[in-house]
Design an enzyme around this catalytic site. Sequence first.
Site, PDB file in Angstrom:
ATOM      1  N   GLU A 182       8.748   8.659   3.750  1.00  0.00           N
ATOM      2  CA  GLU A 182       8.565   7.241   3.392  1.00  0.00           C
ATOM      3  C   GLU A 182       7.423   7.203   2.391  1.00  0.00           C
ATOM      4  OE1 GLU A 182      10.341   4.660   4.389  1.00  0.00           O
ATOM      5  OE2 GLU A 182      11.554   5.590   5.948  1.00  0.00           O
ATOM      6  N   CYS A 185       2.766  -0.584   0.679  1.00  0.00           N
ATOM      7  CA  CYS A 185       3.722   0.248  -0.082  1.00  0.00           C
ATOM      8  C   CYS A 185       4.795  -0.570  -0.749  1.00  0.00           C
ATOM      9  CB  CYS A 185       4.349   1.281   0.831  1.00  0.00           C
ATOM     10  SG  CYS A 185       5.163   0.550   2.248  1.00  0.00           S
TER      11      CYS A 185
HETATM   12  P1  NAD Z   1      -1.570  10.254   1.596  1.00  0.00           P
HETATM   13  O1  NAD Z   1      -0.289  10.841   1.149  1.00  0.00           O
HETATM   14  O2  NAD Z   1      -2.807  10.613   0.872  1.00  0.00           O
HETATM   15  O3  NAD Z   1      -1.853  10.600   3.132  1.00  0.00           O
HETATM   16  C1  NAD Z   1      -0.892  10.382   4.152  1.00  0.00           C
HETATM   17  C2  NAD Z   1      -1.127  11.369   5.288  1.00  0.00           C
HETATM   18  O4  NAD Z   1      -0.953  12.699   4.802  1.00  0.00           O
HETATM   19  C3  NAD Z   1      -2.526  11.305   5.901  1.00  0.00           C
HETATM   20  O5  NAD Z   1      -2.395  11.367   7.300  1.00  0.00           O
HETATM   21  C4  NAD Z   1      -3.216  12.552   5.343  1.00  0.00           C
HETATM   22  O6  NAD Z   1      -4.153  13.094   6.227  1.00  0.00           O
HETATM   23  C5  NAD Z   1      -2.071  13.515   5.134  1.00  0.00           C
HETATM   24  N1  NAD Z   1      -2.300  14.432   4.001  1.00  0.00           N
HETATM   25  C6  NAD Z   1      -2.988  14.173   2.860  1.00  0.00           C
HETATM   26  N2  NAD Z   1      -2.986  15.269   2.044  1.00  0.00           N
HETATM   27  C7  NAD Z   1      -2.272  16.224   2.681  1.00  0.00           C
HETATM   28  C8  NAD Z   1      -1.905  17.563   2.353  1.00  0.00           C
HETATM   29  N3  NAD Z   1      -2.273  18.111   1.214  1.00  0.00           N
HETATM   30  N4  NAD Z   1      -1.164  18.256   3.243  1.00  0.00           N
HETATM   31  C9  NAD Z   1      -0.776  17.695   4.400  1.00  0.00           C
HETATM   32  N5  NAD Z   1      -1.101  16.439   4.768  1.00  0.00           N
HETATM   33  C10 NAD Z   1      -1.843  15.695   3.924  1.00  0.00           C
HETATM   34  O7  NAD Z   1      -1.318   8.667   1.562  1.00  0.00           O
HETATM   35  P2  NAD Z   1      -2.343   7.507   1.847  1.00  0.00           P
HETATM   36  O8  NAD Z   1      -3.319   7.399   0.749  1.00  0.00           O
HETATM   37  O9  NAD Z   1      -2.834   7.570   3.249  1.00  0.00           O
HETATM   38  O10 NAD Z   1      -1.331   6.255   1.787  1.00  0.00           O
HETATM   39  C11 NAD Z   1      -1.000   5.614   0.623  1.00  0.00           C
HETATM   40  C12 NAD Z   1       0.369   6.001   0.111  1.00  0.00           C
HETATM   41  O11 NAD Z   1       1.340   5.871   1.116  1.00  0.00           O
HETATM   42  C13 NAD Z   1       0.854   5.126  -1.023  1.00  0.00           C
HETATM   43  O12 NAD Z   1       1.446   5.903  -2.008  1.00  0.00           O
HETATM   44  C14 NAD Z   1       1.876   4.234  -0.366  1.00  0.00           C
HETATM   45  O13 NAD Z   1       2.839   3.712  -1.230  1.00  0.00           O
HETATM   46  C15 NAD Z   1       2.468   5.132   0.642  1.00  0.00           C
HETATM   47  N6  NAD Z   1       3.035   4.361   1.729  1.00  0.00           N
HETATM   48  C16 NAD Z   1       4.383   4.360   1.922  1.00  0.00           C
HETATM   49  C17 NAD Z   1       4.932   3.605   2.939  1.00  0.00           C
HETATM   50  C18 NAD Z   1       6.402   3.560   3.212  1.00  0.00           C
HETATM   51  O14 NAD Z   1       6.766   3.112   4.282  1.00  0.00           O
HETATM   52  N7  NAD Z   1       7.271   3.992   2.320  1.00  0.00           N
HETATM   53  C19 NAD Z   1       4.098   2.866   3.770  1.00  0.00           C
HETATM   54  C20 NAD Z   1       2.725   2.912   3.531  1.00  0.00           C
HETATM   55  C21 NAD Z   1       2.208   3.668   2.532  1.00  0.00           C
END
Ligand code: NAD
Length: 458
Positions: free
Chosen positions: A212, A246
């Site tokens: 997602e 998002c």
């Molecule tokens: P992110 O991708 O930075 O982090 C999400 C999760 O991944 C966190 O728990 C983090 O600890 C983990 N993570 C980060 N880097 C990682 C790596 N290298 N390896 C493994 N795990 C890792 O996202 P964010 O900043 O927390 O959230 C914002 C993003 O999420 C935006 O792009 C937004 O559009 C998207 N989002 C999508 C939805 C949806 O339902 N489609 C909902 C909310 C947010």
Amino acid sequence: MTMNNYSDLLEQQRTFYLAGHTKPVEFRKKQLQLLKQLLKDHEQEIIDAVYSDFKKPAFETFGTEIGLIINEINFAISNLDSWIKPQHVPGSLVNFPSRNYILKEPYGVALIISPWNYPVQLSLLPLVGAIAAGNTAIIKPSELTGATSDVLQKLIGEYFKQEYISVITGGVETSKALLALDVNYIFFTGSTKVGKIIMKTAAERLIPVTLELGGKSPCIVDETANLEISAKRIAWGKFVNAGQTCVAPDYLLIQESIREDFSHHLKKAIQELYGETPAKSPDFTRIINRTHFDRIASLIDPEKVIYGGETDAETNFISPTVLDNVSWDDDVMQDEIFGPLLPILTYTSLEDAVEQIRRAPRPLALYLFTANEGHERYILENVTFGGGAINDTIAQLGNHHLSFGGVGNSGFGSYHGKASFDCFSHQKSIMKKNFLLDIPLRYAPYDGKIKWLKTIFR
Ligand code: NAD
């Protein structure tokens, strides 16, 4: 927890799953009820934790997090009996006589990795699906909402045994360590960049994933729309959670002829929501941290600001901001904004609007404001996006009959309502025969039999 502890946890969950504890429908319903109880018993504690992380108002935490999850739980409990039933399907001539059905089987141990922007909803809504489908779950909430993640860990620990559901807090390293485990399903919500890392890691062991992700979701307004109502609905969807949603409209595509009129209504709508001084409004959320504050603030081109533009690094505050005369070359159009900046771009014809949207990767959501059904059809037929709304923004997520998910760069797989149950279930197809009849056609020697095959496969 160390890597050894994670492996132990996985082993405990696998054993619990394989013992069959999670499968009876009554067990699943009871656990869903328990999750609802947790939310009810600790509503204020959760609201306070989210507030302390980024000043999200109680109304929004209840409406867009706790309330949505309760709604989803109620829906799952009332429908689980029918979802769980084997689905009988017609037989085929080549297998006559036989019975054919599809079983909905849990995957086993599910890993749920969530982001910070709706820290409760995006951890627990997938969990509802995981429980309903009969899985165990390990949840890794975001490190950026530390208070909320701690509360989730504490409460889940109090209500559920860790061999069934467990919350592991921590940052990227923790997430990587959990990804190294041989879980049976990975449900990831977050950025497109990290989504690619998740998929790559999962691919090594062929673990199925749902991604997602995010993206730049367009919002189109044409000259047939009611501009006053459109402006209100757009301002609400964009600035709720300070644009850190998002599915928020990322940018506006306004028909050139109504640009002035629409801007006027938009400014009025924002002012009605947050007053003259949004920094003093109790209803406006802050940016999650300094890094994101700096990133978003750097996208504000002062020459293009027609509303807002105030920032305060001390409190991570960025006011609702509208930017006009924006082009695809501007910094603000290069990536998902994920903050309270709303750039206005214009189009001359719908074909032009479609072409502009298609130049960017496929978005998670699209919103169209129009009173013209022909325009509606044209956009829906010509633009690929995850899902969206006509004449509203974001509110489509309030309907659990609508599945939710992206396409292409905005992710794949979907959930919410029955789609959540399906997402966490493997479809096991079964064909059953009896011993009464054994048609010899398929067996060698084949001599003279091909003509029969040809009458079947015409
Ligand atoms: P992110 O991708 O930075 O982090 C999400 C999760 O991944 C966190 O728990 C983090 O600890 C983990 N993570 C980060 N880097 C990682 C790596 N290298 N390896 C493994 N795990 C890792 O996202 P964010 O900043 O927390 O959230 C914002 C993003 O999420 C935006 O792009 C937004 O559009 C998207 N989002 C999508 C939805 C949806 O339902 N489609 C909902 C909310 C947010």
